[in-house]
Design an enzyme around this catalytic site. Structure first.
Site, PDB file in Angstrom:
ATOM      1  N   CYS A  65      75.109  69.135  -0.275  1.00  0.00           N
ATOM      2  CA  CYS A  65      75.633  69.250   1.231  1.00  0.00           C
ATOM      3  C   CYS A  65      74.482  70.084   1.889  1.00  0.00           C
ATOM      4  O   CYS A  65      74.372  71.143   1.510  1.00  0.00           O
ATOM      5  CB  CYS A  65      76.857  69.872   1.156  1.00  0.00           C
ATOM      6  SG  CYS A  65      78.258  69.246   0.361  1.00  0.00           S
ATOM      7  N   PRO A 105      75.690  70.107  11.538  1.00  0.00           N
ATOM      8  CA  PRO A 105      75.687  69.586  12.909  1.00  0.00           C
ATOM      9  C   PRO A 105      74.260  69.531  13.638  1.00  0.00           C
ATOM     10  O   PRO A 105      73.827  68.893  14.438  1.00  0.00           O
ATOM     11  CB  PRO A 105      76.693  70.097  13.577  1.00  0.00           C
ATOM     12  CG  PRO A 105      77.752  70.530  12.521  1.00  0.00           C
ATOM     13  CD  PRO A 105      76.762  70.776  11.426  1.00  0.00           C
ATOM     14  N   TRP A 148      77.753  64.963   7.062  1.00  0.00           N
ATOM     15  CA  TRP A 148      77.113  64.009   6.708  1.00  0.00           C
ATOM     16  C   TRP A 148      77.217  64.117   5.282  1.00  0.00           C
ATOM     17  O   TRP A 148      76.510  63.265   4.512  1.00  0.00           O
ATOM     18  CB  TRP A 148      75.866  63.623   7.094  1.00  0.00           C
ATOM     19  CG  TRP A 148      75.715  63.718   8.524  1.00  0.00           C
ATOM     20  CD1 TRP A 148      74.783  64.342   9.266  1.00  0.00           C
ATOM     21  CD2 TRP A 148      76.202  62.910   9.500  1.00  0.00           C
ATOM     22  NE1 TRP A 148      74.818  64.231  10.562  1.00  0.00           N
ATOM     23  CE2 TRP A 148      75.799  63.054  10.739  1.00  0.00           C
ATOM     24  CE3 TRP A 148      77.173  61.656   9.406  1.00  0.00           C
ATOM     25  CZ2 TRP A 148      76.056  62.505  12.014  1.00  0.00           C
ATOM     26  CZ3 TRP A 148      77.753  61.078  10.639  1.00  0.00           C
ATOM     27  CH2 TRP A 148      77.107  61.557  11.855  1.00  0.00           C
ATOM     28  N   THR A 182      77.756  62.968   1.574  1.00  0.00           N
ATOM     29  CA  THR A 182      78.167  62.031   0.886  1.00  0.00           C
ATOM     30  C   THR A 182      79.102  62.431  -0.269  1.00  0.00           C
ATOM     31  O   THR A 182      78.527  63.338  -0.936  1.00  0.00           O
ATOM     32  CB  THR A 182      77.167  61.261   0.102  1.00  0.00           C
ATOM     33  OG1 THR A 182      76.090  60.549   1.030  1.00  0.00           O
ATOM     34  CG2 THR A 182      77.378  59.938  -0.684  1.00  0.00           C
ATOM     35  N   ARG A 224      61.912  59.904  -2.184  1.00  0.00           N
ATOM     36  CA  ARG A 224      61.960  58.939  -1.223  1.00  0.00           C
ATOM     37  C   ARG A 224      61.713  57.334  -1.513  1.00  0.00           C
ATOM     38  O   ARG A 224      62.327  56.452  -1.341  1.00  0.00           O
ATOM     39  CB  ARG A 224      60.913  58.974  -0.024  1.00  0.00           C
ATOM     40  CG  ARG A 224      61.542  60.198   0.918  1.00  0.00           C
ATOM     41  CD  ARG A 224      60.750  60.560   1.837  1.00  0.00           C
ATOM     42  NE  ARG A 224      61.499  61.569   2.904  1.00  0.00           N
ATOM     43  CZ  ARG A 224      61.016  62.449   3.483  1.00  0.00           C
ATOM     44  NH1 ARG A 224      59.730  62.743   3.783  1.00  0.00           N
ATOM     45  NH2 ARG A 224      61.698  63.108   4.150  1.00  0.00           N
ATOM     46  N   GLN A 248      70.486  35.342  11.863  1.00  0.00           N
ATOM     47  CA  GLN A 248      70.068  34.501  12.695  1.00  0.00           C
ATOM     48  C   GLN A 248      69.833  32.996  11.787  1.00  0.00           C
ATOM     49  O   GLN A 248      70.372  31.996  12.168  1.00  0.00           O
ATOM     50  CB  GLN A 248      68.593  34.727  13.114  1.00  0.00           C
ATOM     51  CG  GLN A 248      68.168  33.953  14.098  1.00  0.00           C
ATOM     52  CD  GLN A 248      69.062  34.112  15.381  1.00  0.00           C
ATOM     53  OE1 GLN A 248      69.742  35.034  15.535  1.00  0.00           O
ATOM     54  NE2 GLN A 248      68.997  32.982  16.169  1.00  0.00           N
ATOM     55  N   ILE A 249      69.571  32.944  10.447  1.00  0.00           N
ATOM     56  CA  ILE A 249      69.298  31.480   9.571  1.00  0.00           C
ATOM     57  C   ILE A 249      70.693  31.013   9.477  1.00  0.00           C
ATOM     58  O   ILE A 249      70.816  30.036   9.242  1.00  0.00           O
ATOM     59  CB  ILE A 249      68.532  32.039   8.551  1.00  0.00           C
ATOM     60  CG1 ILE A 249      66.899  32.270   8.904  1.00  0.00           C
ATOM     61  CG2 ILE A 249      68.680  30.749   7.576  1.00  0.00           C
ATOM     62  CD1 ILE A 249      65.907  32.676   7.810  1.00  0.00           C
ATOM     63  N   GLY A 263      76.053  30.951  13.543  1.00  0.00           N
ATOM     64  CA  GLY A 263      77.554  31.533  13.666  1.00  0.00           C
ATOM     65  C   GLY A 263      78.013  32.122  12.385  1.00  0.00           C
ATOM     66  O   GLY A 263      78.686  33.086  12.365  1.00  0.00           O
ATOM     67  N   GLU A 286      67.728  60.651   4.163  1.00  0.00           N
ATOM     68  CA  GLU A 286      66.427  60.923   3.393  1.00  0.00           C
ATOM     69  C   GLU A 286      65.254  61.123   4.222  1.00  0.00           C
ATOM     70  O   GLU A 286      64.323  60.667   3.806  1.00  0.00           O
ATOM     71  CB  GLU A 286      66.524  60.059   2.242  1.00  0.00           C
ATOM     72  CG  GLU A 286      65.370  60.418   1.103  1.00  0.00           C
ATOM     73  CD  GLU A 286      66.091  61.450  -0.011  1.00  0.00           C
ATOM     74  OE1 GLU A 286      67.412  61.857   0.183  1.00  0.00           O
ATOM     75  OE2 GLU A 286      65.310  62.107  -0.816  1.00  0.00           O
TER      76      GLU A 286
HETATM   77  C1  LIG Z   1      75.846  57.848   5.954  1.00  0.00           C
HETATM   78  C2  LIG Z   1      75.149  59.158   5.670  1.00  0.00           C
HETATM   79  C3  LIG Z   1      74.851  59.726   4.534  1.00  0.00           C
HETATM   80  C4  LIG Z   1      74.302  61.011   4.359  1.00  0.00           C
HETATM   81  N1  LIG Z   1      74.545  61.736   3.267  1.00  0.00           N
HETATM   82  C5  LIG Z   1      73.927  63.191   3.155  1.00  0.00           C
HETATM   83  C6  LIG Z   1      74.211  63.670   2.189  1.00  0.00           C
HETATM   84  O1  LIG Z   1      74.926  63.312   0.990  1.00  0.00           O
HETATM   85  N2  LIG Z   1      73.692  65.150   2.075  1.00  0.00           N
HETATM   86  C7  LIG Z   1      73.204  65.590   3.249  1.00  0.00           C
HETATM   87  O2  LIG Z   1      72.658  66.777   3.214  1.00  0.00           O
HETATM   88  N3  LIG Z   1      72.920  64.827   4.374  1.00  0.00           N
HETATM   89  C8  LIG Z   1      73.236  63.437   4.273  1.00  0.00           C
HETATM   90  N4  LIG Z   1      73.041  62.924   5.376  1.00  0.00           N
HETATM   91  C9  LIG Z   1      72.226  63.380   6.563  1.00  0.00           C
HETATM   92  C10 LIG Z   1      71.038  62.654   6.771  1.00  0.00           C
HETATM   93  O3  LIG Z   1      70.028  63.056   6.175  1.00  0.00           O
HETATM   94  C11 LIG Z   1      70.687  63.056   8.320  1.00  0.00           C
HETATM   95  O4  LIG Z   1      71.452  62.221   9.123  1.00  0.00           O
HETATM   96  C12 LIG Z   1      69.414  62.758   8.700  1.00  0.00           C
HETATM   97  O5  LIG Z   1      68.193  63.622   8.029  1.00  0.00           O
HETATM   98  C13 LIG Z   1      69.069  62.764  10.256  1.00  0.00           C
HETATM   99  O6  LIG Z   1      69.615  64.075  10.861  1.00  0.00           O
HETATM  100  P1  LIG Z   1      70.345  63.617  12.137  1.00  0.00           P
HETATM  101  O7  LIG Z   1      71.353  62.890  11.831  1.00  0.00           O
HETATM  102  O8  LIG Z   1      70.911  65.206  12.449  1.00  0.00           O
HETATM  103  O9  LIG Z   1      69.584  63.239  13.178  1.00  0.00           O
HETATM  104  P2  LIG Z   1      68.603  64.323  14.261  1.00  0.00           P
HETATM  105  O10 LIG Z   1      67.556  64.971  13.292  1.00  0.00           O
HETATM  106  O11 LIG Z   1      69.369  64.792  15.203  1.00  0.00           O
HETATM  107  O12 LIG Z   1      67.578  62.746  14.752  1.00  0.00           O
HETATM  108  C14 LIG Z   1      68.212  62.141  15.910  1.00  0.00           C
HETATM  109  C15 LIG Z   1      66.805  61.179  16.387  1.00  0.00           C
HETATM  110  O13 LIG Z   1      65.784  62.057  16.777  1.00  0.00           O
HETATM  111  C16 LIG Z   1      64.638  61.608  15.870  1.00  0.00           C
HETATM  112  N5  LIG Z   1      63.738  62.934  15.668  1.00  0.00           N
HETATM  113  C17 LIG Z   1      64.097  64.092  15.355  1.00  0.00           C
HETATM  114  N6  LIG Z   1      63.365  65.113  15.208  1.00  0.00           N
HETATM  115  C18 LIG Z   1      62.123  64.223  15.617  1.00  0.00           C
HETATM  116  C19 LIG Z   1      60.699  64.558  15.571  1.00  0.00           C
HETATM  117  N7  LIG Z   1      60.111  65.745  15.212  1.00  0.00           N
HETATM  118  N8  LIG Z   1      59.776  63.712  15.945  1.00  0.00           N
HETATM  119  C20 LIG Z   1      60.163  62.258  16.352  1.00  0.00           C
HETATM  120  N9  LIG Z   1      61.295  61.892  16.203  1.00  0.00           N
HETATM  121  C21 LIG Z   1      62.595  63.067  15.862  1.00  0.00           C
HETATM  122  C22 LIG Z   1      65.245  61.227  14.910  1.00  0.00           C
HETATM  123  O14 LIG Z   1      64.350  60.273  14.022  1.00  0.00           O
HETATM  124  C23 LIG Z   1      66.237  60.171  15.134  1.00  0.00           C
HETATM  125  O15 LIG Z   1      65.891  59.128  15.464  1.00  0.00           O
HETATM  126  C24 LIG Z   1      73.469  61.478   5.594  1.00  0.00           C
HETATM  127  C25 LIG Z   1      73.714  60.796   6.797  1.00  0.00           C
HETATM  128  C26 LIG Z   1      74.618  59.527   6.828  1.00  0.00           C
HETATM  129  C27 LIG Z   1      74.421  59.076   8.260  1.00  0.00           C
END
Ligand SMILES: Cc1cc2nc3c(=O)[nH]c(=O)nc-3n(C[C@H](O)[C@H](O)[C@H](O)COP(=O)(O)OP(=O)(O)OC[C@H]3O[C@@H](n4cnc5c(N)ncnc54)[C@H](O)[C@@H]3O)c2cc1C
Length: 409
Positions: free
Chosen positions: A128, A132, A162, A164, A268, A362-363, A366, A389
């Site tokens: 975790c 938010p 978020w 997992t 990554r 697409q391929i 329907g 990630e």
């Molecule tokens: C299904 C799922 C599982 C997950 N599992 C885990 C987990 O186990 N543990 C955990 O800790 N987290 C987890 N995450 C969190 C995940 O790592 C975050 O959602 C991710 O890092 C993006 O953060 P955010 O959702 O707050 O998006 P934001 O950071 O708010 O980004 C919103 C948009 O703004 C863009 N953006 C933000 N900053 C910039 C910048 N400087 N330049 C350009 N573009 C930018 C982003 O690319 C994105 O398009 C999970 C998320 C999901 C959806």
């Protein structure tokens, strides 16, 4: 140091075939059901535990494969089976790696077995970090851990999102702020043991894809954990904080800002490999369909418009795998990521998965758009790879700043 090779040795081929068998016989047939149920597929995790796929030993063995191909090969095969179920199987690994990377030997020995449980009573773990208001910008984290010296306990308060396996995990690894002046350098990781009062699951998210994987908020309300739950121990933390304060002083007292960008080069590629697995699965379905579906009196693959799409899909998948394998080899062999090759592999593979799964729909025409065929699910699943990630934008930032010789923050 192992030479970079694309040739799997006999042992690797054997492991790959074994994993592929599990993915084809156990994971893939269960995929549609658990996607609809949107629940953790406990019976499938249990099957994986029975055969030895759900265990730290298995992943450690793959991780220490000097060719670097063990982890990407395993991820590709499991995620080829199904992304949601595979994430339920490998999600515990995120928390386990957090303990392996920062924990003492005693912490590793105590907590990792409790993360996995055993085949008769499987458990999962959660890592975790995200909040938010702190996703890409990890330095904005607010969850606070305060040391109560009299009781040798840490008191943790905050809301994680978020996560997992959040809330259903036996063991939660929670990242929290211990010195707000130091930005992400003032963070530390804590074990929250099973049944600790004050930790509760918040909202469980209903998701677009990987719906067999549980994702939820985790609320920490005056959670007290013993001093022994600070990963790495108090002395190591105090020394690290003292060094960070010295560096902050030297840089004019500026608050240290350091987003989620810098330290993930080595992990990554594993996400890239998951994306390769999903992309390959969709490509195979599309290829098979294009060979057998007839329109205008011939298989649709006889049309160049369809055949060229398949050619591009396969080319991109193979290119993605090469980037992933290179980065994994670099990580295992201690190479420095001078062009952010780990981020490159994740960026290319995740964007490839999104594109290839859309082309597969697409391929199939329907049929591709219905839940009678798996490519619709694979396309929904693929969208996660460009988000977690580190989003694709963050990967581009890391690559660009690395190339420019700029600090990554
Ligand atoms: C299904 C799922 C599982 C997950 N599992 C885990 C987990 O186990 N543990 C955990 O800790 N987290 C987890 N995450 C969190 C995940 O790592 C975050 O959602 C991710 O890092 C993006 O953060 P955010 O959702 O707050 O998006 P934001 O950071 O708010 O980004 C919103 C948009 O703004 C863009 N953006 C933000 N900053 C910039 C910048 N400087 N330049 C350009 N573009 C930018 C982003 O690319 C994105 O398009 C999970 C998320 C999901 C959806």
């Amino acid at each position: 140091m192992a030479e970079f090779t694309m040739e799997l040795n006999d042992e690797q081929r054997e492991v790959r075939d074994w994993l592929h068998g599990f993915a084809a016989d156990v994971i893939r047939p269960a995929a549609a059901e658990w996607d609809e149920r949107e629940e953790t597929p406990w019976p499938v995790i249990q099957e994986a535990a029975k055969v030895g796929i759900y265990s730290l030993d298995f992943y450690a063995q793959q991780y220490f494969d000097p060719t670097g191909l063990g982890i990407p090969m395993a991820m590709e095969e499991l995620f080829w089976g199904d992304a949601g179920i595979a994430l339920s199987i490998v999600g515990t690994g995120l928390a386990a790696v957090g303990v392996l990377a920062n924990g003492t030997e005693e912490q590793i020995g105590t907590w990792i077995p409790q993360m996995y449980g055993d085949a008769s009573d499987v458990k999962v773990a959660a890592f975790c970090s995200s909040e938010p208001d702190a996703g890409s910008d990890v330095a904005s984290m607010r969850t606070r851990a305060v040391y109560d010296e009299a009781k040798d306990e840490w008191v943790i308060n905050g809301t994680k999102t978020w996560a997992t396996n959040g809330g259903i995990a036996n063991v939660h690894v929670v990242v929290a702020v211990v010195d707000p002046e130091l930005g992400s350098k003032g963070h530390a990781s804590f074990i929250v043991p099973p049944g600790t009062p004050g930790l509760a699951q918040g909202q469980k998210f209903k998701k677009h894809g990987i719906r067999a994987s549980h994702t939820a908020e985790v609320v920490l309300d005056d959670v007290r954990v013993p001093g022994s739950c600070l990963l790495g121990g108090k002395q190591k933390l105090d020394e690290r904080l003292a060094r960070a304060r010295e560096r902050a002083k030297a840089s004019g007292g500026e608050r240290v800002k350091n987003a989620a960008m810098a330290t993930f080069e080595a992990s990554r590629p594993a996400v890239g490999a998951m994306a390769v697995g999903t992309a390959r699965a969709a490509y195979e379905v599309a290829l098979d369909y294009a060979r057998t579906r007839e329109q205008f009196g011939r298989p649709i693959i006889d049309n160049q418009g369809v055949a060229f799409q398949l050619a591009d899909m396969r080319t991109q998948i193979d290119a993605a795998r090469l980037l992933v394998w290179r980065a994994s080899w670099m990580a295992v062999n201690g190479k420095s990521f001078t062009a952010a090759e780990g981020s490159m592999s994740k960026l290319f593979a995740s964007e490839t998965a999104k594109q290839v799964t859309a082309q597969a729909i697409q391929i199939l025409g329907g049929n591709g758009y219905t839940r009678e065929y798996p490519v619709e699910r694979m396309h929904r699943d693929a969208a996660i790879y460009t988000i977690f990630e580190g989003t694709s934008e963050i990967q581009r930032l890391v690559i660009a700043r690395t190339l420019a010789g700029m600090p990554i923050r």
